[in-house]
Design an enzyme around this catalytic site. Structure first.
Site, PDB file in Angstrom:
ATOM      1  N   LEU A   1       0.834  -1.205   0.000  1.00 50.49           N
ATOM      2  CA  LEU A   1       0.000   0.000   0.000  1.00 50.49           C
ATOM      3  C   LEU A   1       0.865   1.251   0.000  1.00 50.49           C
ATOM      4  CD1 LEU A   1      -2.810   1.302   0.134  1.00 50.49           C
ATOM      5  CD2 LEU A   1      -2.633   1.263   2.621  1.00 50.49           C
TER       6      LEU A   1
ATOM      7  N   ILE B   1      14.957  22.336  16.920  1.00 49.63           N
ATOM      8  CA  ILE B   1      14.478  21.224  17.746  1.00 49.63           C
ATOM      9  C   ILE B   1      15.372  20.002  17.623  1.00 49.63           C
ATOM     10  CG2 ILE B   1      12.412  19.833  18.286  1.00 49.63           C
ATOM     11  CD1 ILE B   1      12.177  22.850  18.828  1.00 49.63           C
TER      12      ILE B   1
ATOM     13  N   SER C   1      16.616  17.951  14.481  1.00 47.17           N
ATOM     14  CA  SER C   1      16.993  17.392  13.189  1.00 47.17           C
ATOM     15  C   SER C   1      17.055  18.485  12.127  1.00 47.17           C
ATOM     16  CB  SER C   1      15.991  16.321  12.772  1.00 47.17           C
ATOM     17  OG  SER C   1      14.701  16.848  12.721  1.00 47.17           O
TER      18      SER C   1
ATOM     19  N   CYS D   1       4.422   4.008   7.901  1.00 51.55           N
ATOM     20  CA  CYS D   1       4.440   2.859   8.787  1.00 51.55           C
ATOM     21  C   CYS D   1       5.610   2.995   9.756  1.00 51.55           C
ATOM     22  CB  CYS D   1       4.628   1.573   7.993  1.00 51.55           C
ATOM     23  SG  CYS D   1       3.375   1.342   6.731  1.00 51.55           S
TER      24      CYS D   1
ATOM     25  N   HIS E   1       5.442  21.516   9.208  1.00 54.49           N
ATOM     26  CA  HIS E   1       4.689  20.576   8.373  1.00 54.49           C
ATOM     27  C   HIS E   1       4.268  21.197   7.056  1.00 54.49           C
ATOM     28  CE1 HIS E   1       4.318  17.778  11.772  1.00 54.49           C
ATOM     29  NE2 HIS E   1       4.344  16.918  10.787  1.00 54.49           N
TER      30      HIS E   1
HETATM   31  N1  GLN Z   1      14.577  16.062  18.136  1.00 54.05           N
HETATM   32  C1  GLN Z   1      13.596  15.502  17.267  1.00 54.05           C
HETATM   33  C2  GLN Z   1      13.757  16.094  15.887  1.00 54.05           C
HETATM   34  O1  GLN Z   1      14.106  17.217  15.758  1.00 54.05           O
HETATM   35  C3  GLN Z   1      12.190  15.760  17.771  1.00 54.05           C
HETATM   36  C4  GLN Z   1      11.146  15.089  16.910  1.00 54.05           C
HETATM   37  C5  GLN Z   1       9.741  15.089  17.471  1.00 54.05           C
HETATM   38  O2  GLN Z   1       9.371  15.899  18.283  1.00 54.05           O
HETATM   39  N2  GLN Z   1       8.909  14.175  17.046  1.00 54.05           N
HETATM   40  O3  GLN Z   1      13.518  15.468  14.895  1.00 54.05           O
HETATM   41 ZN    ZN Z   2       8.235  17.653  17.704  1.00 51.91          ZN
END
Ligand code: GLN
Ligand code: ZN
Length: 763
Positions: free
Chosen positions: A19, A439, A441, A524, A702
């Protein structure tokens, strides 16, 4: 005397994630719609035949979906927001609702519907958007076709739908200013359910599985009035299939009186999560009502306790007519991987303890066989395996039980309160007001993924891999320099997700090759399995973090996943309370943090995005969970000196309800996602003031959109009405791994300029 077997839903991703691949190819226009339909059809067909072979009497249909079953319900009920109607092709429109739609030539830019967590699972559903006076309209072609398709193959299915009560509660009004409950739309919705049931009866559907998962929350009498009204109506229809009211994830004991008054043809109970409700059900529910017993856990990967399940089955049958008893999984198998037989690399002493979806259906069939033959020998193997199951012994490095002593207060508290720590940190870190950071990455390029894969399969040496990673880190650091951020990160190039990388360096975890579980749409995840005591085998992130720090004078923020999130996103052993396991993980993280500190890392972030998701469904259980979740975070983070700054990060959940627990974590700085749920969170924070430092996310990661400097300034000004100016950090909503550098660079530059502007304004 006979009993039947049922399944409530089979994983829809396909044995080899067909899928996912099909969807991605379709979205990239590599295959036409007709080919995607063939892929979907094959998955359905395989699932139906497989379940038939496994001896399942009630096989579900309409459980397959191209994206999400709640989105399918919205389509079925005609709840398509107007803005999507410009898209003519139904399948394109369907995916637009799930993923948004852009067409620059035609100047169309429609945002997707919101997505949120499905109860306490890691599955995400699409939230239907309703108008104040929503008009519903039946569009039953998918559900009817599925039933007829299966029928033409000689398989009579039991179609699955979500009932009107849960559908409305899972949906929201498009206009957030509307304060009434979506349940007030029940009167206009019910006729559509009636038409649907009639249409199903007309094509020969005998039973419908009608899911009402919202019954698992605390009972609210006003809401239950709507439930009552709905089923008074539906159960009294003259022409309709029989309704199997299906509940799961918690006890519905408090509603059993009502269920029996409402005369359901069948009721399914989750006896894994709530065994106690069986007694009530047996006393109150008429023996003519079919009782479906959720005896096999649909939420985990462990073999079921068949002896116990068998005794519940026998007990039930002793109280009623066995023809009215069904053996079933506790909930849909959506949350379990598909087939254990593919796991060739799993150690046999672990593998023999496991059951994936296929094996769970085998267990259900076995229970039926034992019941029919009364041949208890058939249970012998399962009984022996479970009796000899000793999770801890599977693990070579048994954790020292004395670790419990570490839970004394001194291990759960920072040396000084935040007010004092922050003064010391200010002197040490010398950061400006409105410090800027990210944050964790940074964009993960194709090449990074390829190198990681090559290293894993042994085709490049440790040395080459290390050199490659160092180059990535160097580039990432010089970009951050150029952008002008104040606190740097190494970029997280070594990890594919937030848990597997950590779990691989901890004792007590096992990994599958194909144990995929759908997270949403084409996404997934492959949760690791915690089978034994967790301990830190070796350093986790030390190599990369200290390397990054060695090439810059700016502070590097070390980056770790928190204990609750690691626990929540794994399949967890069941022989001890989750709390114990979580504290073991916390201790391992604590060791890592102390080592990072010793090696000169001054800021360390411990991400806990899953802390909200683990919250029990019924409020009476919140306190206990939050107590140990907070304890675990503090055990992990409180060992450092006052001068070391601990950050945490959370995102994409409603945190309002657990703000006191978030405050109790006592992190020096929290970064939190805001752009998707701006208003809501701001109002939460005005009710309870956050005492430590906070970075409200100002860049929605996003979206491909690049926020302008002015936009960010205005968001920060809003924030400064709620939080003291000297406590505000400036950062994106979440990690940047899914974005590209050409989006990230300008966005972060605007973010830095915005912070600078505010600093000027303030002086
Ligand atoms: N430290 C992670 C990143 O920056 C945090 C990811 C998350 O909050 N899901 O990707
Ligand atoms: Zn996050």
């Amino acid at each position: 005397m006979s009993v039947s077997t049922a399944n409530l839903g089979f994983p829809r991703i396909g044995d080899n994630r067909e899928l996912k691949k099909g969807l991605e190819n379709f979205w990239q226009k590599k295959i036409p719609e007709s080919e995607l339909n063939v892929i979907g059809y094959k998955i359905k067909l395989n699932n139906w035949f497989l379940q038939k072979e496994l001896g399942i009497n009630y096989i579900p249909s309409n459980d397959f979906t191209f994206y999400d079953h709640i989105l399918d319900m919205a389509i079925l009920l005609g709840a398509v927001p107007k803005k999507f109607l410009v898209i003519e092709n139904p399948l394109d429109r369907y995916f637009a609702m799930a993923r948004g739609f852009q067409n620059n030539e035609k100047k169309i830019d429609i945002v997707a519907l919101e997505m949120t967590k499905w109860f306490d699972t890691n599955y995400h559903y699409i939230v239907p958007e309703l108008e104040e006076f929503q008009i519903f309209k039946l569009n039953a072609s998918k559900i009817l076709h599925d039933f007829l398709d299966a029928k033409s193959l000689g398989i009579t299915t039991r179609p699955v739908i979500v009932g009107p009560f849960s559908f409305l509660l899972l949906a929201k009004f498009a206009d957030s200013k509307i304060e009434k409950s979506t349940l007030t739309l029940l009167d206009s919705l019910l006729p559509i359910y009636e038409q649907l049931l009639i249409a199903l009866a007309q094509i020969g559907v005998e039973w419908v599985q009608i899911d009402e998962p919202c019954l698992c929350y605390d009972a609210d009498p006003t809401k239950m009035k709507y439930f009552e009204k709905a089923y008074q109506k539906l159960n009294s229809l003259k022409l309709k299939p029989k309704l199997m009211l299906t509940t799961y994830f918690a006890s519905v004991e408090k509603h059993i009186d009502l269920f029996s008054q409402l005369n359901f043809d069948g009721i399914h109970l989750d006896l894994i999560r709530a065994e106690n409700q069986l007694e009530q059900a047996l006393t109150k529910i008429s023996p003519n009502t079919t009782l479906s017993l959720g005896l096999i856990d649909g939420r985990n990967i462990w073999k079921g306790n068949l002896n116990h399940a068998y005794s519940l089955l026998n007990y039930t049958v002793s109280k009623r007519n066995s023809n009215n008893v069904i053996i079933a999984p506790s909930c849909s198998l959506l949350h379990s991987p598909i087939n254990l037989n593919y796991e060739e690399k799993l150690k046999s002493d672990i593998k023999k303890l496991l059951a994936f979806s296929v094996q769970k259906l085998e267990e259900i069939n076995l229970l039926k066989r034992v019941f029919l033959t009364k041949n208890l020998v058939l249970l012998k193997e399962n009984i022996e395996i479970l009796a000899n199951r000793n999770y801890a012994n599977l693990n070579s490095q048994k954790i020292n039980n004395e670790n419990n002593f570490k839970l004394s207060e001194q291990f759960l508290k920072r040396k000084s309160p935040h007010a004092i720590r922050s003064e010391i940190q200010k002197i040490k870190l010398r950061l400006p007001n409105y410090p800027t950071s990210t944050i964790g990455s940074f964009p993960q390029t194709e090449q990074v993924r390829k190198m990681r894969a090559n290293w894993r399969n042994g085709s490049i040496s440790n040395e080459n891999y290390s050199q490659f990673m160092q180059r990535e880190i160097q580039q990432c650091i010089s970009k951050q320099d150029e952008i002008g951020l104040d606190v740097f990160v190494h970029g997280e190039f070594e990890r594919n997700d937030m848990v597997e990388f950590f779990a691989e360096n901890l004792d007590g975890f096992a990994f599958t090759m194909n144990g995929w579980v759908q997270s949403f749409g084409s996404r997934c995840v492959k949760p690791p399995i915690i089978y034994g005591d967790v301990a830190r085998k070796s350093a986790l992130t030390v190599e990369w973090t200290t390397y990054a720090q060695s090439i810059t004078n700016k502070p590097i923020k070390g980056m770790l996943t928190g204990p609750v999130t690691i626990l929540q996103w794994s399949f967890c052993r069941e022989d001890q309370p989750k709390k114990e396991t979580c504290l073991q993980i916390a201790l391992a993280i604590r060791e890592e943090i102390l080592e990072l500190e010793k090696l000169g890392i001054k800021i360390i972030q411990v991400d806990e995005p899953a802390i909200r998701e683990g919250l029990p469904l019924q409020k009476e259980n919140w306190g206990n969970y939050l107590d140990w979740a907070v304890q675990a975070f503090k055990l992990a983070t409180s060992g450092v000196k006052d001068e070391t700054q601990i950050h945490t990060h959370m995102c994409y959940s409603s945190f309002g309800e657990i703000l006191p627990a978030i405050i109790a974590l006592d992190a020096d700085v929290i970064s939190i996602e805001m752009s998707r749920s701006q208003l809501e969170l701001f109002s939460d924070f005005t009710k309870i003031s956050y005492p430590n430092e906070i970075g409200p996310g100002v860049y929605d990661i996003h979206s491909p959109r690049i926020p302008s400097k002015d936009e960010i300034v205005s968001l920060l000004k809003k924030a400064s009405l709620i939080f003291p100016k000297n406590k505000i950090w400036v950062n994106p909503d979440c990690g940047l791994k899914t974005r590209s550098w050409n989006e990230v660079e300008p966005a972060l530059k605007n973010m830095v300029s915005a912070a600078k502007e505010l600093r000027c304004n303030d002086t």
